[in-house]
Design a protein around this motif. Sequence first.
Motif, PDB file in Angstrom:
ATOM      1  N   SER A  25       0.749  -1.198  -0.109  1.00 31.16           N
ATOM      2  CA  SER A  25      -0.063   0.053  -0.029  1.00 31.16           C
ATOM      3  C   SER A  25       0.880   1.119  -0.041  1.00 31.16           C
ATOM      4  N   LEU A  41     -16.965   6.195   4.321  1.00 30.88           N
ATOM      5  CA  LEU A  41     -16.471   5.449   3.117  1.00 30.88           C
ATOM      6  C   LEU A  41     -17.083   4.089   2.782  1.00 30.88           C
ATOM      7  N   ARG A  84      -3.922   5.841   0.077  1.00 30.20           N
ATOM      8  CA  ARG A  84      -3.556   4.325   0.163  1.00 30.20           C
ATOM      9  C   ARG A  84      -3.583   3.869   1.518  1.00 30.20           C
ATOM     10  N   LEU A  93      -6.702   3.869   3.360  1.00 30.42           N
ATOM     11  CA  LEU A  93      -7.621   3.079   2.826  1.00 30.42           C
ATOM     12  C   LEU A  93      -7.339   1.589   3.132  1.00 30.42           C
ATOM     13  N   PHE A  94      -5.952   1.029   3.264  1.00 26.19           N
ATOM     14  CA  PHE A  94      -5.475  -0.176   3.837  1.00 26.19           C
ATOM     15  C   PHE A  94      -5.908  -0.421   5.199  1.00 26.19           C
ATOM     16  N   TRP A 144      -8.141   1.142   6.818  1.00 26.77           N
ATOM     17  CA  TRP A 144      -9.363   0.971   7.174  1.00 26.77           C
ATOM     18  C   TRP A 144     -10.131  -0.260   6.696  1.00 26.77           C
ATOM     19  N   ALA A 145      -9.862  -0.648   5.402  1.00 25.67           N
ATOM     20  CA  ALA A 145     -10.618  -1.662   5.005  1.00 25.67           C
ATOM     21  C   ALA A 145     -10.020  -3.008   5.123  1.00 25.67           C
ATOM     22  N   VAL A 146      -8.802  -2.828   5.375  1.00 25.28           N
ATOM     23  CA  VAL A 146      -8.093  -4.597   5.660  1.00 25.28           C
ATOM     24  C   VAL A 146      -7.847  -4.644   6.948  1.00 25.28           C
ATOM     25  N   GLU A 161      -9.143  -2.733   9.285  1.00 28.86           N
ATOM     26  CA  GLU A 161     -10.396  -2.384  10.046  1.00 28.86           C
ATOM     27  C   GLU A 161     -10.178  -1.335  11.178  1.00 28.86           C
TER      28      GLU A 161
END
Lengths: 217, 164
Positions: B17, B88, B110, B113-114, B116-118, B120
Amino acid sequence: MSNTLKQSTKSFYDEKTLSEQQQEALGNLLAKHQVEMNEEGGNKNKGVSRSGFWSRRIVAGVASSVTLALMAVLFLFPSSANVQGVATEVAENHRHLKPLTIQSSSYQKTGAFFSELSFLIKESSLLDEQRWQLMGGRYCSVNGVKAAQLRLRDKRDNSVQTFYQVNNKPGYFEGIPDIRNNELPLTVNIDGLPVQVWSEGGIVYSLTRSLENTNQL
Amino acid sequence: MEFNQARLNRFYQYCFSLTLHEQDAYDLLQSGIEKFLKHPPATSAAEEPFLYRIIRNRFIDQYRHQQRFESEPYDDEQHSVDFDISTLESIFIDNHTLNKLMAELSTVEREILFLWAVEEYTTQEVADLMSIPKGTVLSRIFRLRKKLQKNCDESDVVVGGMGQ
């Protein structure tokens, strides 16, 4: 097809994994560190006299090399795998569903894709073909052995399950029930996920779904 | 901390990322682990965030030096934002568009985003890990969301209502 940003981002990163060589190199790095830590702990406990310093260093060096070599061999060529080991890896991979490399409902077409396997993937007689629909697959490994990771849709509840097939190497997989000997599949619960493991016709199968007290799933 | 295959891959994905380059990501991970092993944290509970910080600092050292890391200050903007990272959640995007978008996002976007999404992480956890104020994380999310909205006009991105 759009997914949530979170799902799409996860999928994007799930495709990024270390290669086998990179994993091996990092494994060696960690193993070397462990050996050094052990040596350091031993020296602290015993004390190192100057006169025996170099001989001890040589012995330690040889021991480290042998340990590293053994760890590398075990890492690359695991000697055996049991039901628990198979189920754990299958459950772990099921939780990180990676994108399918081939998408097809045909076993013939999907089987042609898995040309690097030493066996031909096939349906198990345990699975009711009216119930289970093939969605596709991708390469993976089970306990270090190259395998096919297939995805099936359970038409009963529309859920997506992971279905593994790997060559039943003689003497490698231990304690896997063979349904052709009238043995029932074993179900292992991995953190709440039931995983079934069985063998049939030289193939070890594993499915992320529980046995429902019937002869056929 | 046990470095099993899944955990190593997770750290590798974090490195990716940052670098958006597979070999660079591996090199960064390797050097991060080497430093981690030489200077482990005092408590095992802090190991994971500690390694993330090592990786992050090494990345900034190496890549800012090569001017491949944005040099703008983190706290350059303190918008009064009334939304959280969960905004998001309401965005839908197809994989193809996301792949394209990744190259257009800044390193920090990025990374957020990582995390948060991966991973969490919450906004506060992201701010703690990145050692920046929470307000800065929020303004980055604001900027990230605007970029996604821009893509919304151009492709298959759907942005729903603001979540809290």
